[in-house]
Design a protein around this motif. Structure first.
Motif, PDB file in Angstrom:
ATOM      1  N   ALA A 353       0.854  -1.190   0.000  1.00  0.00           N
ATOM      2  CA  ALA A 353       0.000   0.000   0.000  1.00  0.00           C
ATOM      3  C   ALA A 353       0.884   1.232   0.000  1.00  0.00           C
ATOM      4  O   ALA A 353       1.720   1.403   0.893  1.00  0.00           O
ATOM      5  CB  ALA A 353      -0.924   0.008   1.216  1.00  0.00           C
ATOM      6  N   GLY A 354       0.716   2.083  -1.009  1.00  0.00           N
ATOM      7  CA  GLY A 354       1.464   3.327  -1.036  1.00  0.00           C
ATOM      8  C   GLY A 354       1.211   4.150   0.216  1.00  0.00           C
ATOM      9  O   GLY A 354       0.096   4.238   0.696  1.00  0.00           O
ATOM     10  N   GLY A 355       2.280   4.735   0.757  1.00  0.00           N
ATOM     11  CA  GLY A 355       2.145   5.530   1.967  1.00  0.00           C
ATOM     12  C   GLY A 355       2.099   4.729   3.246  1.00  0.00           C
ATOM     13  O   GLY A 355       1.748   5.263   4.305  1.00  0.00           O
ATOM     14  N   LEU A 383      -2.350  -1.777  -3.384  1.00  0.00           N
ATOM     15  CA  LEU A 383      -3.686  -1.752  -2.800  1.00  0.00           C
ATOM     16  C   LEU A 383      -4.214  -0.336  -2.635  1.00  0.00           C
ATOM     17  O   LEU A 383      -5.307  -0.140  -2.095  1.00  0.00           O
ATOM     18  CB  LEU A 383      -3.668  -2.477  -1.454  1.00  0.00           C
ATOM     19  N   SER A 384      -3.411   0.651  -3.047  1.00  0.00           N
ATOM     20  CA  SER A 384      -3.760   2.069  -3.071  1.00  0.00           C
ATOM     21  C   SER A 384      -4.064   2.593  -1.663  1.00  0.00           C
ATOM     22  O   SER A 384      -3.542   2.093  -0.682  1.00  0.00           O
ATOM     23  CB  SER A 384      -4.907   2.328  -4.050  1.00  0.00           C
ATOM     24  N   ALA A 385      -4.915   3.587  -1.581  1.00  0.00           N
ATOM     25  CA  ALA A 385      -5.145   4.294  -0.321  1.00  0.00           C
ATOM     26  C   ALA A 385      -6.083   3.512   0.591  1.00  0.00           C
ATOM     27  O   ALA A 385      -7.235   3.893   0.810  1.00  0.00           O
ATOM     28  CB  ALA A 385      -5.689   5.689  -0.588  1.00  0.00           C
ATOM     29  N   VAL A 386      -5.587   2.413   1.111  1.00  0.00           N
ATOM     30  CA  VAL A 386      -6.381   1.616   2.041  1.00  0.00           C
ATOM     31  C   VAL A 386      -6.252   2.205   3.438  1.00  0.00           C
ATOM     32  O   VAL A 386      -5.322   2.926   3.739  1.00  0.00           O
ATOM     33  CB  VAL A 386      -5.924   0.144   2.039  1.00  0.00           C
ATOM     34  N   ARG A 392      -2.597   2.754   7.169  1.00  0.00           N
ATOM     35  CA  ARG A 392      -2.508   2.102   5.860  1.00  0.00           C
ATOM     36  C   ARG A 392      -1.854   0.724   5.980  1.00  0.00           C
ATOM     37  O   ARG A 392      -2.134  -0.159   5.180  1.00  0.00           O
ATOM     38  CB  ARG A 392      -1.732   2.981   4.881  1.00  0.00           C
ATOM     39  N   HIS A 393      -0.966   0.579   6.928  1.00  0.00           N
ATOM     40  CA  HIS A 393      -0.329  -0.725   7.118  1.00  0.00           C
ATOM     41  C   HIS A 393      -1.373  -1.770   7.488  1.00  0.00           C
ATOM     42  O   HIS A 393      -1.452  -2.831   6.861  1.00  0.00           O
ATOM     43  CB  HIS A 393       0.735  -0.612   8.212  1.00  0.00           C
TER      44      HIS A 393
END
Length: 412
Positions: A353-355, A383-386, A392-393
């Protein structure tokens, strides 16, 4: 503290310690089994020998499974079966190869006969020995194995050494013993239930490296029966020395989680390799070491550690993490080997996940590059902005579980 910051801080504590990230989670498993325990005296010797099987709980219908997954923050829309969840106790080996025991969760789809395809799921970081799949129910820990079981797979989730009912201290991020504990649980599960030869392997965070370690062992033929079917790790620290520690020290990750991971790194790696001579050599407060004894909860650890690396570590400790030497080099060589020293011959997808505020995505990039040098093209699934509880982790595990399930179903 702003509300959004309070939510993230709480989520980080839950992500690192797995103390329950979903409101209303059922929590610890009750001591009484749903039906009598089953002993298997015919399997009493050797690694993977099944010593005991205890039915922990039953979710009788797919609707019951969906409700429990939804309550824990997971996607309950993919359920097909009810689930029976067992704790298996089995023989394995410790980091020195000496005999010991461990426990793990076996989740089975109700009403599905015949030989089942196994999904091995390795969980993320925990501090207390109860932060393990066979010790909880309806939580962030059990969401993935229950999801896979309800979809028709036999979900096998190791507690790891020193967690669950296993003795001793937990050798966190020690890939060799994570692999042996995972493989031996598969053997114990096969003694309990007929399983297909090919194993689908996944894991989250700490468990992502453990999944790759298991995959390597299976492909190397360390078991006469089981074979590797596919690999789908999520948000791993695959290059702990070359990506994770530098990002942590540079302040690129969440500050509090960085403090906890730095402390855990030194304490846990010192259990297998001599990293320091005494805790006061690396910690400003030597009592920090005691917090990782497996008896302190995530909340106690979160509250018992300072809020910055400078307050946690001595100048020597900081320099040791920045410029590893001695036993730390040996420990990192083992941990960082998961993408470097083998070439998977099965489909591989790396989920991230980015970020991500805890596992820098450089880990995934480095793993892809290492595998490519071995001739393996691993697909990366962003998984984009989850988000899950502000993290996000954590969110990558929730979203990743359903995405991995869809892929495993496609593989058959």
């Amino acid at each position: 503290m702003p509300v959004h910051r309070r939510r993230l801080t709480t989520a980080v504590a839950c992500a690192v310690m797995l103390i329950g990230s979903a409101a209303g989670a059922t929590g610890a498993v009750a001591a009484a089994p749903a039906r009598p325990s089953v002993a298997h005296p015919q399997h009493q010797s050797g690694r993977g020998a099944l010593l005991h099987a205890e039915l922990l709980y039953t979710l009788k219908t797919r609707e019951a499974v969906a409700a429990e997954l939804t309550e824990a923050g997971f996607d309950g829309s993919q359920t097909r079966h009810g689930v029976d969840a067992y704790r298996l106790t089995y023989r394995t080996v410790d980091p020195q190869g000496r005999p010991t025991t461990a426990s793990g969760l076996l989740a089975l789809p109700r009403g599905k006969g015949g030989r089942l395809r196994a999904v091995s799921f390795a969980h993320g970081t925990g501090s207390h020995r109860s932060d393990a799949p066979s010790m909880q129910r309806g939580t962030f820990l059990t969401g993935p194995p229950v999801t896979y079981a309800s979809a028709g797979f036999a979900a096998v989730a190791p507690d790891y050494l020193g967690m669950g009912t296993g003795p001793g201290a937990h050798p966190w991020m020690h890939v060799p013993s994570e692999a042996t504990a995972s493989l031996d649980l598969l053997r114990a599960a096969r003694a309990f239930r007929s399983l297909d030869r090919k194993v689908l392997v996944t894991g989250f965070s700490q468990g992502a490296s453990a999944a790759l370690g298991l995959g390597r062992a299976l492909q190397a033929g360390e078991d006469r029966y089981f074979r590797l079917g596919a690999l789908a790790p999520i948000s791993g620290a695959y290059d702990f020395g070359g990506a994770e520690l530098p990002a942590l020290l540079a302040g690129e990750l969440d500050r509090k989680s960085s403090v906890i991971y730095a402390a855990y790194t030194l304490v846990a790696f010192n259990r297998v390799h001599r990293v320091y001579d005494s805790p006061d050599q690396v910690f400003q407060n030597p009592a920090v070491e005691v917090l990782f004894d497996g008896e302190h909860t995530g909340r106690q650890l979160f509250e018992g550690t300072p809020d910055s690396l400078d307050a946690l570590l001595t100048p020597y400790g900081l320099d040791l993490l920045a410029h590893p030497r001695g036993g730390l080099v040996d420990a990192l060589r083992e941990t960082d080997s998961v993408c470097r020293d083998w070439a998977p011959r099965v489909p591989v997808r790396l989920y991230m996940a980015g970020g991500d505020e805890q596992a820098t995505t450089a880990n995934t990039a480095h793993c892809v590059d290492s595998l490519l040098r071995k001739g393996v093209e691993a697909k990366v699934v962003d998984l984009s902005a989850v988000d899950h509880g502000g993290s996000r982790h954590l969110g990558s595990n929730v979203r990743g579980t359903v995405e991995v399930l869809r892929w495993f179903r496609q593989l058959g």
